[in-house]
Design a protein around this motif. Structure first.
Motif, short mmCIF file in Angstrom:
data_model
loop_
_atom_site.label_atom_id
_atom_site.label_comp_id
_atom_site.label_asym_id
_atom_site.label_seq_id
_atom_site.Cartn_x
_atom_site.Cartn_y
_atom_site.Cartn_z
N GLN A 114 0.89 -1.17 0.00
CA GLN A 114 0.00 0.00 0.00
C GLN A 114 0.92 1.21 0.00
N VAL A 135 1.47 5.71 0.25
CA VAL A 135 0.89 6.99 0.67
C VAL A 135 0.76 7.86 -0.59
N SER A 162 6.96 0.92 -0.72
CA SER A 162 7.23 1.08 -2.16
C SER A 162 8.00 2.37 -2.45
N SER A 208 7.05 5.46 -2.07
CA SER A 208 6.26 6.58 -2.59
C SER A 208 6.54 7.84 -1.78
N GLU A 248 13.31 -0.28 6.50
CA GLU A 248 12.39 -1.30 5.97
C GLU A 248 12.86 -2.66 6.47
N PHE A 249 11.96 -3.46 7.06
CA PHE A 249 12.41 -4.76 7.60
C PHE A 249 12.22 -5.93 6.64
N ARG A 276 11.91 -6.09 -0.17
CA ARG A 276 11.43 -4.71 -0.38
C ARG A 276 12.54 -3.69 -0.10
N ARG A 301 15.98 -2.99 8.64
CA ARG A 301 15.88 -3.04 10.11
C ARG A 301 14.44 -3.21 10.56
N ASP A 302 14.24 -3.99 11.63
CA ASP A 302 12.95 -4.02 12.31
C ASP A 302 13.00 -2.94 13.39
N VAL A 303 12.38 -1.82 13.10
CA VAL A 303 12.51 -0.67 14.02
C VAL A 303 11.76 -0.89 15.33
N ASP A 326 4.68 4.50 9.15
CA ASP A 326 3.62 3.80 8.40
C ASP A 326 3.87 2.32 8.64
N1 SAM Z 1 4.79 4.63 3.18
C1 SAM Z 1 5.18 3.67 2.19
C2 SAM Z 1 4.99 4.23 0.80
O1 SAM Z 1 4.45 5.36 0.68
O2 SAM Z 1 5.37 3.58 -0.18
C3 SAM Z 1 4.42 2.38 2.35
C4 SAM Z 1 4.72 1.66 3.64
S1 SAM Z 1 4.01 0.04 3.69
C5 SAM Z 1 2.35 0.33 3.98
C6 SAM Z 1 4.57 -0.50 5.27
C7 SAM Z 1 5.97 -1.06 5.22
O3 SAM Z 1 6.45 -1.16 6.55
C8 SAM Z 1 6.04 -2.46 4.62
O4 SAM Z 1 6.91 -2.47 3.53
C9 SAM Z 1 6.57 -3.32 5.76
O5 SAM Z 1 7.46 -4.33 5.32
C10 SAM Z 1 7.28 -2.30 6.63
N2 SAM Z 1 7.36 -2.65 8.04
C11 SAM Z 1 6.40 -3.19 8.81
N3 SAM Z 1 6.84 -3.35 10.08
C12 SAM Z 1 8.11 -2.89 10.11
C13 SAM Z 1 9.10 -2.77 11.14
N4 SAM Z 1 8.86 -3.20 12.38
N5 SAM Z 1 10.30 -2.22 10.81
C14 SAM Z 1 10.55 -1.79 9.55
N6 SAM Z 1 9.66 -1.88 8.55
C15 SAM Z 1 8.45 -2.42 8.81
#
Ligand code: SAM
Length: 379
Positions: free
Chosen positions: A90, A92, A119, A121, A137-138, A142, A165-167, A202
């Motif tokens: 998804q 923004v 992605s 965006s 990004e974890f 991606r 990273r998993d933030v 996000d």
């Molecule tokens: N804002 C982005 C854009 O405009 O393209 C879209 C973000 S997408 C909805 C959410 C992303 O957060 C996903 O790619 C997911 O893999 C990542 N994500 C989820 N939990 C995470 C974490 N704990 N640490 C880092 N990334 C994470």
């Protein structure tokens, strides 16, 4: 320089260009004199685009249909990229990202944290407007795809650092031990001072990442935070984490992006409605019986002609102001019209809930800094 920040007049070999086919079809292409851009309307050789100014209309005459087909070649901007990028998640959309950047007071001095990258965006919009973007990004694939894209677009050489990273578990601090982040090889330092003054989360569970922000935000200014969540239950947990971690001015907003179109609508009278009802009633009564009667009165040749060519048995219904029937062009002088506004429903916006908050870590007023700033303002 990046394709997104360097303004160019003329289309050149190797440029990333966005080809506008229609409002719902914008395609990114790398200009290559030997390549051809193919659409269902026809084929457009890149060599016809090279040397033309950005924004040019490129037209071809398709021999098959004998029609004129055209595209427009545009220079990339974050807004157009959002409409054309390959979706991995998804994303923004601009109605949200522009509002968020304005609320977070993003400016050419801002240092921004974004998680997750998804992605990319929003990353493109941040990259154009701020001093530095740290994006996390974890998801490994991606992360790699976004990194390659940022490299190709010149963002990594400018002001973007992407980290795998998993933030929620590991926070946002970046050190030389991180092999997936900043390249420390040409520097003496072992860590980056993020000093972020704007944060955008996000993530499915932003409340797990919020406690880690304390270590990486600027201490000498107001810091803005925005969390983007589709469910109200997530907003609830986010607000709890924000207030437990010292964030204040908490406010939730939802963007309902709409485009309004000015149109003319025909003025219909009660007589029109009554006339239409009488007409429907009359046609019902005549119905199938009349059809048989008309067919029986025809010669075999006429009947065959009607059946083969699907010809109507009776004259076409006169103009019907309530829908079907003869078509009338908007604004036809034989009818009365009034100006109306219509909402266009297709506009793309994710319509998640945006939860904003702010924090000032060091609340002591620096009199010297205030004086210096005031002097600069009044000089
Ligand atoms: N804002 C982005 C854009 O405009 O393209 C879209 C973000 S997408 C909805 C959410 C992303 O957060 C996903 O790619 C997911 O893999 C990542 N994500 C989820 N939990 C995470 C974490 N704990 N640490 C880092 N990334 C994470």
């Amino acid at each position: 320089m990046s394709d997104f920040t360097e303004y160019k007049d003329v289309i050149q070999e190797g440029d990333l260009a966005l080809i506008w086919v229609s409002r719902t079809m914008i395609k990114p292409v790398t200009i290559d004199a030997k390549a051809v851009f193919s659409t269902r309307y026809g084929s457009f050789p890149h060599k016809d685009m090279i040397g033309k100014p950005y924004g040019s209309q490129i037209g071809i005459y398709t021999r098959g249909s004998g029609k004129f087909a055209f595209i427009h070649v545009l220079q990339p901007t974050p807004e157009l990229w959002t409409l054309s990028l390959p979706h991995r998640t998804q994303i923004v959309y601009t109605p949200d990202s522009s509002y968020i950047m304005q609320r977070l007071n993003c400016n050419p001095q801002s240092r921004v944290i974004e998680a997750g990258t998804g992605s990319g965006s929003f990353s493109h919009a941040f990259a154009r407007s701020v001093k530095q973007l740290y994006t996390f990004e974890f998801h490994e694939v991606r992360y790699q795809q976004a990194k390659d894209e940022f490299k190709q677009h010149g963002l990594l050489d400018e002001n973007v650092i992407i980290t795998h990273r998993d933030v929620c578990k590991e926070g946002f601090h970046i050190t030389s031990e991180d092999t997936t982040s900043h390249d420390f090889s040409s520097q003496n330092k072992k860590e980056i001072t993020l000093d972020a003054d704007a944060i955008f989360l996000d993530l499915p569970a932003p409340w797990e990442a919020i406690p880690h922000l304390e270590k990486v935000i600027a201490t000498d200014k107001k810091v803005g935070l925005c969390c983007f969540s589709p469910c109200i239950e997530q907003v609830d947990k986010t607000i709890e984490a924000m207030s437990n971690n010292g964030w204040t001015n908490i406010q939730m907003v939802e963007i309902q992006g709409k485009r309004y179109e000015s149109r003319r609508q025909m003025v219909r009278s009660l007589d029109d409605a009554l006339g239409r009802l009488r007409d429907i009633k009359k046609r019902k009564l005549e119905g199938v019986k009349r059809r048989y009667q008309v067919m029986n009165e025809m010669t075999p040749a006429e009947r065959e002609d009607v059946e083969r060519n699907h010809k109507p048995l009776t004259d076409k219904a006169k103009f019907n102001p309530f829908g079907k029937g003869g078509r009338v062009k908007e604004g036809d002088e034989n009818f009365t019209w009034k100006e109306v506004t219509k909402v266009e429903t297709e506009i793309k916006s994710h319509t998640s809930y945006l939860t904003f908050a702010s924090k000032i870590v060091n609340k002591v007023k620096d009199e010297k800094l205030v004086e210096e700033t005031m002097q600069k303002v009044y000089v």
